[in-house]
Motif scaffolding. Structure first.
Motif, PDB file in Angstrom:
ATOM      1  N   ALA A  15       0.729  -1.190  -0.040  1.00 29.86           N
ATOM      2  CA  ALA A  15      -0.069   0.029  -0.070  1.00 29.86           C
ATOM      3  C   ALA A  15       0.851   1.098   0.045  1.00 29.86           C
ATOM      4  CB  ALA A  15      -0.986  -0.019   1.176  1.00 29.86           C
ATOM      5  N   LEU A  16       2.120   1.111   0.645  1.00 21.65           N
ATOM      6  CA  LEU A  16       3.085   2.184   0.950  1.00 21.65           C
ATOM      7  C   LEU A  16       3.650   2.784  -0.520  1.00 21.65           C
ATOM      8  CD1 LEU A  16       3.957   4.439   2.619  1.00 21.65           C
ATOM      9  CD2 LEU A  16       5.853   2.998   3.344  1.00 21.65           C
ATOM     10  N   SER A  17       3.996   1.486  -1.145  1.00 17.34           N
ATOM     11  CA  SER A  17       4.547   1.580  -2.434  1.00 17.34           C
ATOM     12  C   SER A  17       3.684   2.073  -3.479  1.00 17.34           C
ATOM     13  CB  SER A  17       5.447   0.358  -2.985  1.00 17.34           C
ATOM     14  OG  SER A  17       4.432  -0.526  -3.260  1.00 17.34           O
ATOM     15  N   HIS A  18       2.241   1.772  -3.190  1.00 14.90           N
ATOM     16  CA  HIS A  18       1.401   2.273  -4.213  1.00 14.90           C
ATOM     17  C   HIS A  18       1.127   3.728  -4.342  1.00 14.90           C
ATOM     18  CE1 HIS A  18      -2.424   2.400  -6.462  1.00 14.90           C
ATOM     19  NE2 HIS A  18      -2.857   2.877  -5.554  1.00 14.90           N
ATOM     20  N   HIS A  19       1.087   4.273  -3.138  1.00  9.01           N
ATOM     21  CA  HIS A  19       0.962   5.573  -2.662  1.00  9.01           C
ATOM     22  C   HIS A  19       2.154   6.384  -3.259  1.00  9.01           C
ATOM     23  CE1 HIS A  19      -0.257   9.326  -0.446  1.00  9.01           C
ATOM     24  NE2 HIS A  19       0.903   9.249   0.084  1.00  9.01           N
ATOM     25  N   GLN A  20       3.269   5.872  -2.888  1.00 10.80           N
ATOM     26  CA  GLN A  20       4.681   6.394  -3.401  1.00 10.80           C
ATOM     27  C   GLN A  20       4.546   6.857  -4.841  1.00 10.80           C
ATOM     28  OE1 GLN A  20       7.855   4.536  -1.648  1.00 10.80           O
ATOM     29  NE2 GLN A  20       7.635   5.807   0.269  1.00 10.80           N
ATOM     30  N   GLY A  21       3.879   5.333  -5.555  1.00 10.64           N
ATOM     31  CA  GLY A  21       3.757   5.293  -7.072  1.00 10.64           C
ATOM     32  C   GLY A  21       3.007   6.637  -7.563  1.00 10.64           C
ATOM     33  N   SER A  22       1.720   6.641  -6.793  1.00 13.64           N
ATOM     34  CA  SER A  22       0.778   7.676  -7.203  1.00 13.64           C
ATOM     35  C   SER A  22       1.160   9.011  -6.986  1.00 13.64           C
ATOM     36  CB  SER A  22      -0.599   7.450  -6.450  1.00 13.64           C
ATOM     37  OG  SER A  22      -0.301   7.787  -5.352  1.00 13.64           O
ATOM     38  N   LEU A  23       2.119   9.457  -6.062  1.00 15.61           N
ATOM     39  CA  LEU A  23       2.881  10.331  -5.732  1.00 15.61           C
ATOM     40  C   LEU A  23       3.883  11.023  -6.832  1.00 15.61           C
ATOM     41  CD1 LEU A  23       3.438  10.843  -2.053  1.00 15.61           C
ATOM     42  CD2 LEU A  23       1.547  11.974  -3.321  1.00 15.61           C
ATOM     43  N   ASN A  24       4.530   9.872  -7.177  1.00 21.32           N
ATOM     44  CA  ASN A  24       5.494  10.201  -8.361  1.00 21.32           C
ATOM     45  C   ASN A  24       4.722  10.392  -9.605  1.00 21.32           C
ATOM     46  OD1 ASN A  24       7.535   9.828  -6.506  1.00 21.32           O
ATOM     47  ND2 ASN A  24       7.917   7.529  -7.139  1.00 21.32           N
ATOM     48  N   THR A  25       3.659   9.726  -9.861  1.00 23.38           N
ATOM     49  CA  THR A  25       2.943  10.006 -11.266  1.00 23.38           C
ATOM     50  C   THR A  25       2.283  11.443 -11.150  1.00 23.38           C
ATOM     51  OG1 THR A  25       2.403   7.755 -11.194  1.00 23.38           O
ATOM     52  CG2 THR A  25       0.948   9.206 -12.585  1.00 23.38           C
ATOM     53  N   LYS A  26       1.882  11.880  -9.923  1.00 29.15           N
ATOM     54  CA  LYS A  26       1.408  13.289  -9.935  1.00 29.15           C
ATOM     55  C   LYS A  26       2.239  14.222  -9.994  1.00 29.15           C
ATOM     56  CE  LYS A  26      -2.627  12.344  -6.886  1.00 29.15           C
ATOM     57  NZ  LYS A  26      -3.233  12.338  -5.466  1.00 29.15           N
ATOM     58  N   MET A  27       3.547  14.045  -9.479  1.00 30.02           N
ATOM     59  CA  MET A  27       4.597  15.009  -9.577  1.00 30.02           C
ATOM     60  C   MET A  27       5.116  15.238 -11.088  1.00 30.02           C
ATOM     61  SD  MET A  27       6.809  14.529  -6.016  1.00 30.02           S
ATOM     62  CE  MET A  27       8.218  15.423  -6.638  1.00 30.02           C
ATOM     63  N   ALA A  28       5.123  13.881 -11.637  1.00 32.96           N
ATOM     64  CA  ALA A  28       5.496  13.949 -13.032  1.00 32.96           C
ATOM     65  C   ALA A  28       4.585  14.738 -14.082  1.00 32.96           C
ATOM     66  CB  ALA A  28       5.770  12.358 -13.458  1.00 32.96           C
ATOM     67  N   SER A  29       3.344  14.539 -13.725  1.00 30.99           N
ATOM     68  CA  SER A  29       2.375  14.960 -14.364  1.00 30.99           C
ATOM     69  C   SER A  29       2.419  16.492 -14.308  1.00 30.99           C
ATOM     70  CB  SER A  29       0.894  14.562 -13.840  1.00 30.99           C
ATOM     71  OG  SER A  29      -0.256  15.344 -14.567  1.00 30.99           O
TER      72      SER A  29
END
Length: 177
Positions: A15-29
């Motif tokens: 779940a934590l890695s899933h959350h970090q992945g979504s944060l990285n996706t938002k930052m990249a966006s």
């Protein structure tokens, strides 16, 4: 730190890695959106620069010609032709005026030397001094009018720099021909 809810069947680490992945996706966006926005502004700036004429960059925003619907070559040609005509006329009229004034002074001097006329030089000097005083008075009164004329002339030249430069060149050629 607030942790996001854990999806069903997932462990806390996933779940934590899933959350970090979504944060990285938002930052990249966000970074991508920012890059696109900067690119759009740069493209807009280059398009703006392409639309600006060289005299606008040199002489300021208000320097666009009144005859902007004509090409630069047409404006230079019209200015040059009218300048040449004006210069040619000034040359011819100037020669006639200089000949008339010079000839008149020569005739007066010859008439004075041969005794046909007598010149009262004291009266001439008095009249010249009087004319000088009147010119000084009138010059002081004419200064504001001259300043407004100069400002209007400067504005005209700035707004019609292409036509004016063609006129000046043509005028000088007309004087020389």
């Amino acid at each position: 730190m607030i942790t996001p809810p854990v999806p069903e069947g997932a462990t806390e680490d996933t779940a934590l890695s899933h959350h970090q992945g979504s944060l990285n996706t938002k930052m990249a966006s966000r970074e991508k959106d920012l890059e696109e926005e900067i690119y759009d502004k740069v493209v807009d700036l280059t398009e703006y620069a392409k639309r600006q004429r060289w005299w606008n960059r040199v002489f300021g925003k208000n320097s666009g010609p009144i005859a902007a619907k004509y090409s630069v070559a047409t404006q230079i040609a019209l200015g040059g032709a009218s300048g040449w005509c004006a210069g040619y006329l000034c040359q011819k009229v100037g020669k006639v005026a200089a000949t008339a004034v010079g000839g008149g002074l020569l005739l007066l001097q010859i008439a004075n030397n041969t005794g046909y006329i007598q010149v009262d030089w004291k009266r001439v000097e008095k009249d010249v001094d009087k004319a000088k005083r009147q010119l000084k008075k009138n010059t002081d009164k004419a200064v504001p009018e001259l300043n407004t004329f100069m400002e209007k002339s400067t504005d005209f030249v700035k707004k019609n720099i292409v036509v004016t430069s063609g006129f000046v060149g043509g005028f000088l050629l007309g004087l020389a021909s």
